[in-house]
Design a protein around this motif. Structure first.
Motif, PDB file in Angstrom:
ATOM      1  N   GLU A 216      54.192  39.210  53.553  1.00 39.98           N
ATOM      2  CA  GLU A 216      53.237  39.532  54.613  1.00 39.98           C
ATOM      3  C   GLU A 216      53.918  40.017  55.882  1.00 39.98           C
ATOM      4  O   GLU A 216      53.272  40.548  56.777  1.00 39.98           O
ATOM      5  N   PRO A 267      51.505  39.637  45.935  1.00 40.90           N
ATOM      6  CA  PRO A 267      50.348  39.939  46.785  1.00 40.90           C
ATOM      7  C   PRO A 267      50.115  38.848  47.818  1.00 40.90           C
ATOM      8  O   PRO A 267      50.279  37.658  47.539  1.00 40.90           O
ATOM      9  N   PHE A 268      49.766  39.259  49.018  1.00 39.47           N
ATOM     10  CA  PHE A 268      49.490  38.329  50.112  1.00 39.47           C
ATOM     11  C   PHE A 268      48.061  37.830  49.964  1.00 39.47           C
ATOM     12  O   PHE A 268      47.136  38.615  49.761  1.00 39.47           O
ATOM     13  N   ASN A 273      47.118  41.650  56.905  1.00 41.04           N
ATOM     14  CA  ASN A 273      48.546  41.721  56.646  1.00 41.04           C
ATOM     15  C   ASN A 273      49.207  42.389  57.840  1.00 41.04           C
ATOM     16  O   ASN A 273      48.698  43.389  58.357  1.00 41.04           O
ATOM     17  N   SER A 278      44.409  45.897  56.038  1.00 40.19           N
ATOM     18  CA  SER A 278      44.021  44.802  55.145  1.00 40.19           C
ATOM     19  C   SER A 278      44.989  44.752  53.980  1.00 40.19           C
ATOM     20  O   SER A 278      45.682  45.746  53.682  1.00 40.19           O
ATOM     21  N   GLU A 279      45.034  43.616  53.289  1.00 40.98           N
ATOM     22  CA  GLU A 279      45.885  43.496  52.110  1.00 40.98           C
ATOM     23  C   GLU A 279      45.388  44.410  50.998  1.00 40.98           C
ATOM     24  O   GLU A 279      46.186  45.060  50.308  1.00 40.98           O
ATOM     25  N   ARG A 282      46.386  47.865  51.917  1.00 38.72           N
ATOM     26  CA  ARG A 282      47.830  48.045  51.733  1.00 38.72           C
ATOM     27  C   ARG A 282      48.144  48.301  50.272  1.00 38.72           C
ATOM     28  O   ARG A 282      48.940  49.196  49.947  1.00 38.72           O
TER      29      ARG A 282
END
Length: 375
Positions: A216, A267-268, A273, A278-279, A282
């Motif tokens: 992250e 993955p976060f 992030n 956003s994750e 990303r």
């Protein structure tokens, strides 16, 4: 920007805001970017992910694009920083030697020109002097990526001119953490024996250590595994990963060492992030840039060994993946989809339309600044 506000924006609005953000990119050399230019670039990706790519591209440019104004403000502030220039900056700068060591890159000359303007306006001093009257030298550049440029330049200068007993201030706008660490470590082995004190100054530090538990925080592209499946290998009796994208698959086949060094990012689990909108966004950006970058790699029959989908890098793997760009150029360490290609050229360069077309390196423009003294 709040999620609701982003959702209410049209893709045209997002593209227009991206164009406005990079409006000074290579100003005077290429056409001013427009929303249509951005939409043409984004149109090369799968329609299902184009909006996410636009949203995430705007976000990383807002955080990592160094405009000329940002560079000027940083250099201006640093010129009066008492930790660097002491209590009497005019006297300090009048005795400094300004190093011009880059043989091919224009970035050092460009940064020296800004510094020279700042010092001339503030203290009546230019950056013409290369020898130091006060035992202090300045090495300035726009950014540190792998660390090889500053390392090679200063090592060649120290050994070639038998430099000792001095202070060297390394100034850059952006610095990648691992690159600076590598350069500092290697230079320290030389500097310590010669009583050279090397100090580092930068405006933004880019976290690029791809290690477990750091997902992250990492501020460069670090993909999870691309869409695909695991299958049982007939030869070794172990599960191997097979990517579903044909170009990623071809890249792995042609570059097995890259595949072996592909250390996927866990993955976060959070909604946001650092450095990305956003994750989920990303993940989409990383996969799209990886897949289209692998496509670009496939266009060359004999690609450079340091060319990878996510940017040039001497190490094996997907590439450097930096998203740090400046008003003067896009580094080749950045994902290929950002800078590679030329619609006015012949095959294969005309097979991709870049967002930020890159200026290739040329001989250093030594006539940009008058030379008072050589070493």
């Amino acid at each position: 920007m709040p999620v609701a506000a982003i959702a209410a924006e049209s893709e045209d609005d997002i593209a227009d805001s991206i164009a406005d953000k990079i409006k000074d990119y290579r100003e005077g050399e290429i056409d001013v970017p427009t929303g249509e230019h951005v939409r043409r670039w984004a149109g090369q990706f799968d329609p299902l992910v184009q909006r996410s790519i636009l949203v995430e591209t705007r976000h990383f440019l807002e955080k990592r694009y160094i405009s000329k104004g940002i560079a000027e403000n940083f250099i201006s502030g640093l010129s009066r920083n008492s930790n660097l220039a002491g209590r009497n900056p005019a006297t300090f700068w009048a005795g400094v030697g300004f190093l011009r060591l880059q043989e091919r890159s224009q970035s050092q000359c460009d940064m020296l020109a800004i510094l020279s303007d700042v010092l001339c306006n503030a203290f009546g001093v230019t950056c013409a002097r290369q020898t130091a009257a006060n035992g202090v030298y300045v090495y300035i550049d726009d950014a540190i990526f792998s660390g090889r440029q500053v390392l090679d330049d200063l090592r060649r200068w120290i050994n070639g001119w038998d430099i000792s007993d001095c202070t060297v201030h390394v100034i850059c706008i952006g610095s990648h953490k691992s690159g600076r660490w590598y350069a500092a470590r290697e230079l320290g082995r030389i500097a310590g024996l010669r009583q050279i004190d090397i100090r580092w100054w930068f405006d933004a530090e880019i976290e690029d250590w791809r290690k477990e538990g750091n997902g992250e925080k990492v501020d460069v592209l670090w993909p999870t595994y691309p869409p695909g499946k695991w299958c049982l290998s007939k030869n070794k009796g172990v599960y191997q990963y097979v990517p579903s994208d044909q170009y990623v698959n071809n890249w792995w086949t042609k570059c097995p060492d890259d595949a072996k060094k592909f250390n996927p990012r866990p993955p976060f689990n959070g909604e946001r992030n650092l450095g990305f909108e956003s994750e989920a966004g990303r993940g989409i950006l990383e996969q799209a840039f990886l897949q289209r970058g692998a496509y670009i790699c496939s266009l060359s029959e004999n690609p450079n060994k340091n060319m990878h989908p996510l940017g040039y890098h001497k190490l094996n793997g997907p590439g450097c993946g930096t998203l740090l760009t400046t008003y003067r150029n896009c580094p080749n360490n950045a994902p290929l989809v950002l800078w590679w290609g030329d619609q006015d050229a012949s095959y294969p360069l005309n097979q991709w339309y870049p967002l930020m077309p890159r200026r290739t390196r040329t001989a250093n423009r030594v006539d940009d600044l008058p030379e008072e003294n050589a070493f």
